[in-house]
Design a protein around this motif. Structure first.
Motif, PDB file in Angstrom:
ATOM      1  N   ALA A 219       9.908 -18.927  42.481  1.00 42.95           N
ATOM      2  CA  ALA A 219      11.081 -19.160  41.573  1.00 42.95           C
ATOM      3  C   ALA A 219      12.380 -19.301  42.194  1.00 42.95           C
ATOM      4  N   VAL A 220      13.011 -20.349  41.600  1.00 44.29           N
ATOM      5  CA  VAL A 220      14.304 -20.598  42.431  1.00 44.29           C
ATOM      6  C   VAL A 220      15.360 -21.249  41.161  1.00 44.29           C
TER       7      VAL A 220
ATOM      8  N   VAL B 211      15.181 -11.343  49.621  1.00 46.63           N
ATOM      9  CA  VAL B 211      15.957 -12.212  48.976  1.00 46.63           C
ATOM     10  C   VAL B 211      17.241 -11.340  48.660  1.00 46.63           C
ATOM     11  N   VAL B 212      18.189 -11.831  49.194  1.00 42.32           N
ATOM     12  CA  VAL B 212      19.769 -11.187  48.979  1.00 42.32           C
ATOM     13  C   VAL B 212      20.799 -12.161  48.974  1.00 42.32           C
ATOM     14  N   VAL B 213      21.990 -11.425  49.092  1.00 43.32           N
ATOM     15  CA  VAL B 213      23.194 -12.006  49.591  1.00 43.32           C
ATOM     16  C   VAL B 213      23.835 -13.214  48.670  1.00 43.32           C
TER      17      VAL B 213
ATOM     18  N   TRP C 289      15.194 -32.121  53.320  1.00 49.81           N
ATOM     19  CA  TRP C 289      15.951 -31.090  52.560  1.00 49.81           C
ATOM     20  C   TRP C 289      15.722 -29.610  52.810  1.00 49.81           C
ATOM     21  N   LEU C 290      16.680 -28.956  52.979  1.00 47.20           N
ATOM     22  CA  LEU C 290      16.580 -27.466  53.453  1.00 47.20           C
ATOM     23  C   LEU C 290      17.268 -26.579  52.560  1.00 47.20           C
ATOM     24  N   PRO C 291      17.104 -25.430  52.208  1.00 48.49           N
ATOM     25  CA  PRO C 291      17.856 -24.666  51.141  1.00 48.49           C
ATOM     26  C   PRO C 291      19.503 -24.360  51.904  1.00 48.49           C
ATOM     27  N   PRO C 292      20.217 -24.662  50.989  1.00 48.37           N
ATOM     28  CA  PRO C 292      21.619 -24.462  50.991  1.00 48.37           C
ATOM     29  C   PRO C 292      22.063 -23.051  51.743  1.00 48.37           C
ATOM     30  N   ASN C 293      21.053 -22.379  51.330  1.00 49.82           N
ATOM     31  CA  ASN C 293      21.256 -20.938  51.965  1.00 49.82           C
ATOM     32  C   ASN C 293      20.880 -20.739  53.252  1.00 49.82           C
TER      33      ASN C 293
ATOM     34  N   PRO D  45      16.638 -17.427  46.345  1.00 50.89           N
ATOM     35  CA  PRO D  45      16.379 -17.654  47.768  1.00 50.89           C
ATOM     36  C   PRO D  45      16.988 -18.814  48.221  1.00 50.89           C
ATOM     37  N   TYR D  46      17.191 -19.872  47.411  1.00 49.95           N
ATOM     38  CA  TYR D  46      17.700 -21.298  47.771  1.00 49.95           C
ATOM     39  C   TYR D  46      19.104 -21.224  47.636  1.00 49.95           C
ATOM     40  N   THR D  47      19.918 -20.431  47.015  1.00 50.65           N
ATOM     41  CA  THR D  47      21.206 -20.565  46.932  1.00 50.65           C
ATOM     42  C   THR D  47      21.625 -19.080  47.402  1.00 50.65           C
TER      43      THR D  47
END
Length: 225
Positions: free
Chosen positions: A162-163, A17-19, A179-183, A109-111
């Protein structure tokens, strides 16, 4: 019908999980590379997807959160509820008091954005997501499980992250077709988690969901070395 608990191969899926959020289109490949997966994990995910039955979505008739047992039960009997177990696992620089995570920082991770967590009025900024939503599971096989099997599923750390709270609310009970993560860089890992959890528990997918998952697995970046 009873559920099959996932083995160590699922629990061992490592999520990097980065960026930050909002990466421009030209940087998407670089972002995805930071979430690179192993060839072994990708092959296992593709095999899991191929094993899933494809059926229509059953109605939500009879669904209620309570059908999956007490929210955040201490199913592993370690003295801490599942929510705090996941916060302690996923947050960095945590401060814990009597099993309760008081504060920390989430690399969401999601954003892709860092989110400070502090227990109190704003603690909903970080929420625990069921990667395969409980309502989605109910419509795709879980309604035939025993109550104990549903409670185990609802508290399985392999299906929990955790998101970012708003992203979790936006997802709701959506599957990969809706739905998919925006990231975007994280979508491969998200798809891997979904297919491997569904395969471990014998859940099915819709045709649209299967196609969405297959598309994201096809975009995975395999790490070198």
């Amino acid at each position: 019908m009873t559920s099959n608990r996932p083995g160590p191969w699922l629990l061992g899926l490592v999520v990097c999980v980065v960026v930050g959020a909002g990466a421009p289109a030209w940087s998407q490949a670089r972002v995805a590379a930071r979430y690179a997966v192993t060839a072994q994990d990708l092959a296992a995910g593709e095999a899991a997807l191929a094993s899933l039955a494809v059926r229509g979505r059953a109605p939500t008739t009879g669904y209620a959160r309570e059908r999956f047992g007490q929210a955040w039960a201490d199913v592993d009997r370690n003295g801490c509820d599942t929510r705090n177990d996941v916060l302690r696992r996923d947050l960095m620089q945590t401060v814990v008091q009597d099993c309760v995570v008081q504060r920390g920082t989430l690399d969401d991770p999601y954003t892709g954005a860092p989110i400070p967590f502090a227990r109190g009025p704003d603690s909903a900024a970080v929420q625990i997501d069921h990667v395969v939503a409980l309502s989605d599971a109910w419509q795709k096989g879980a309604q035939g499980w025993t109550p104990a099997a549903r409670e185990a599923f609802a508290n399985d750390p392999a299906n929990l992250l955790a998101v970012d709270g708003p992203a979790n609310q936006e997802k709701g009970a959506g599957d990969a077709a809706t739905w998919l993560p925006p990231n975007r860089g994280y979508r491969c890992v998200y798809a891997l988690r979904q297919v491997r959890v569904k395969a471990a528990y014998g859940l099915w997918v819709t045709a649209a969901e299967r196609d969405a998952l297959d598309r994201e697995l096809g975009r995975c970046v395999v790490g070198v070395g």
